[in-house]
Design an enzyme around this catalytic site. Structure first.
Site, PDB file in Angstrom:
ATOM      1  CG  HIS A  92      -0.706   0.252   2.439  1.00 55.60           C
ATOM      2  ND1 HIS A  92      -0.128  -0.615   3.302  1.00 55.60           N
ATOM      3  CD2 HIS A  92      -0.468   1.466   3.157  1.00 55.60           C
ATOM      4  CE1 HIS A  92       0.256   0.206   4.415  1.00 55.60           C
ATOM      5  NE2 HIS A  92      -0.007   1.177   4.501  1.00 55.60           N
ATOM      6  CG  ASP A 138       0.106  -3.904   2.765  1.00 56.38           C
ATOM      7  OD1 ASP A 138       0.667  -3.343   1.738  1.00 56.38           O
ATOM      8  OD2 ASP A 138      -0.065  -3.256   3.903  1.00 56.38           O
ATOM      9  CD  GLN A 227      -2.401   5.618  10.949  1.00 58.53           C
ATOM     10  OE1 GLN A 227      -2.541   5.874  12.219  1.00 58.53           O
ATOM     11  NE2 GLN A 227      -3.086   4.432  10.630  1.00 58.53           N
ATOM     12  N   GLY A 228       2.104   6.283   9.115  1.00 56.07           N
ATOM     13  CA  GLY A 228       3.490   6.773   8.707  1.00 56.07           C
ATOM     14  C   GLY A 228       4.550   5.702   8.871  1.00 56.07           C
ATOM     15  CG  ASP A 229       5.794   4.092  12.465  1.00 55.35           C
ATOM     16  OD1 ASP A 229       6.731   4.792  12.358  1.00 55.35           O
ATOM     17  OD2 ASP A 229       4.881   4.244  13.488  1.00 55.35           O
ATOM     18  CB  SER A 230       2.572   1.879   6.405  1.00 52.56           C
ATOM     19  OG  SER A 230       1.461   1.591   6.979  1.00 52.56           O
TER      20      SER A 230
HETATM   21  N1  ARG Z   1      -1.481   1.908   7.555  1.00 58.33           N
HETATM   22  C1  ARG Z   1      -0.399   2.696   8.438  1.00 58.33           C
HETATM   23  C2  ARG Z   1       0.511   3.326   7.504  1.00 58.33           C
HETATM   24  O1  ARG Z   1       0.301   3.398   6.405  1.00 58.33           O
HETATM   25  C3  ARG Z   1       0.154   1.881   9.381  1.00 58.33           C
HETATM   26  C4  ARG Z   1      -0.653   1.465  10.446  1.00 58.33           C
HETATM   27  C5  ARG Z   1       0.007   0.667  11.395  1.00 58.33           C
HETATM   28  N2  ARG Z   1      -0.950   0.740  12.721  1.00 58.33           N
HETATM   29  C6  ARG Z   1      -0.714   0.149  13.561  1.00 58.33           C
HETATM   30  N3  ARG Z   1      -1.546   0.271  14.451  1.00 58.33           N
HETATM   31  N4  ARG Z   1       0.146  -0.811  13.930  1.00 58.33           N
HETATM   32  O2  ARG Z   1       1.447   4.029   8.047  1.00 58.33           O
END
Ligand code: ARG
Length: 279
Positions: A92, A138, A227-230
């Site tokens: 993603h 993913d 968010q941002g760690d993905s």
């Molecule tokens: N989807 C998020 C991103 O794009 C990462 C989400 C991870 N969330 C979590 N609760 N571990 O950065």
């Protein structure tokens, strides 16, 4: 020294036990304590933050950790070097920005810094079955336009099932938000999160798929990616076990972080990094 180390170990054990029975909350993820969320008091002031929760991390300790930016330099995801010229990330993330606009920043501690190397992306491979993080798969591999002078992460072997046994501590690193809906980190952070059993994760998320995903976190939350760690790495030692993928908010009780299960994709990642990397 030895006595101190012993005491330390015992203390860590007690902490782990406390976390397991959800007595006290290790607060902070890559998510930090501060903003907004009433921080449960740290169990003890002399505890090393990297044991109980998130804290600042050194890129020297995680030389394979990279971040992705758009052409303007805005960080939007993490990634991990799997060879000198290939980066594994979340599918993603690879889909979020046009390939020609995507940059990989390696060897840099501070997002706003100028150290390290910025590479362009010359090829994107996305796991062919990927459609949505909630459905798994993913995973993507970015081929870079140059070789980077940083040590890549190790990929798990076929017989490394023990990496995924419940309770095993893993470390997640990234430059993402430091609380649910909060500010993004300016510098690299890390947090220790235990692997969650498949049955427990399935009770948290009905769409959890044990073949393509793995969960990590504490029963009471408090420590997580955000968010941002993905796309960034979840490691045990220097072995990549997960890639940050999704979650329900961040660090909520009963809602662990969900990661791509790297052992399932290790052969694909290896093949792609060999083909695409300049080696
Ligand atoms: N989807 C998020 C991103 O794009 C990462 C989400 C991870 N969330 C979590 N609760 N571990 O950065």
């Amino acid at each position: 020294m030895a006595k101190h180390a012993r005491r330390d170990r015992k203390f860590r054990f007690l902490l782990a036990a406390a976390a397991a029975v959800a007595v006290s909350l290790p607060v902070a993820a890559i998510a930090a304590t501060s903003d907004g969320t009433p921080a449960a008091p740290s169990p003890s002031p002399q505890v090393e933050p990297r044991i109980v929760g998130g804290g600042e991390a050194s890129i020297k300790d995680y030389p394979y950790a990279v971040f992705l930016t758009d052409a303007k330099g805005n960080q939007f995801c993490g990634g991990v070097l799997v060879s000198s010229s290939a980066v594994a990330t979340a599918a993603h993330c690879a889909a979020a920005v046009a390939q020609s606009d995507m940059r990989v920043v390696a060897g840099r501690q501070e997002k706003a810094g100028t150290d390290g190397v910025v590479a362009n992306v010359s090829h994107v491979w996305t796991e062919p079955n990927f459609s949505d993080p909630g459905k798994g798969d993913d995973v993507a591999v970015l081929g870079l336009d140059r070789q980077l002078p940083y040590r890549p992460v190790s990929l798990p072997g076929k017989s490394d099932a023990s990496l995924y046994s419940a309770g095993t501590n893993a470390t997640v690193v990234g430059w993402g938000r430091t609380s649910d809906g909060g500010a993004r980190a300016t510098s690299l952070r890390s947090a220790v999160v235990p692997i969650v059993s498949d049955s427990s994760c399935l009770s948290s998320y009905s769409n959890y798929d044990a073949n393509s995903m793995v969960c990590a976190g504490y029963p009471n939350g408090g420590v997580d990616a955000c968010q941002g760690d993905s796309g960034g790495p979840l490691v045990e030692g220097d072995t990549l076990v997960g890639i940050v993928s999704w979650g329900d908010g961040c660090a909520k009780a009963g809602k662990p972080g969900v990661y791509a299960r790297v052992s399932t994709y290790a052969a694909d990642i290896r093949a792609q990094s060999q083909q695409r990397g300049l080696l």
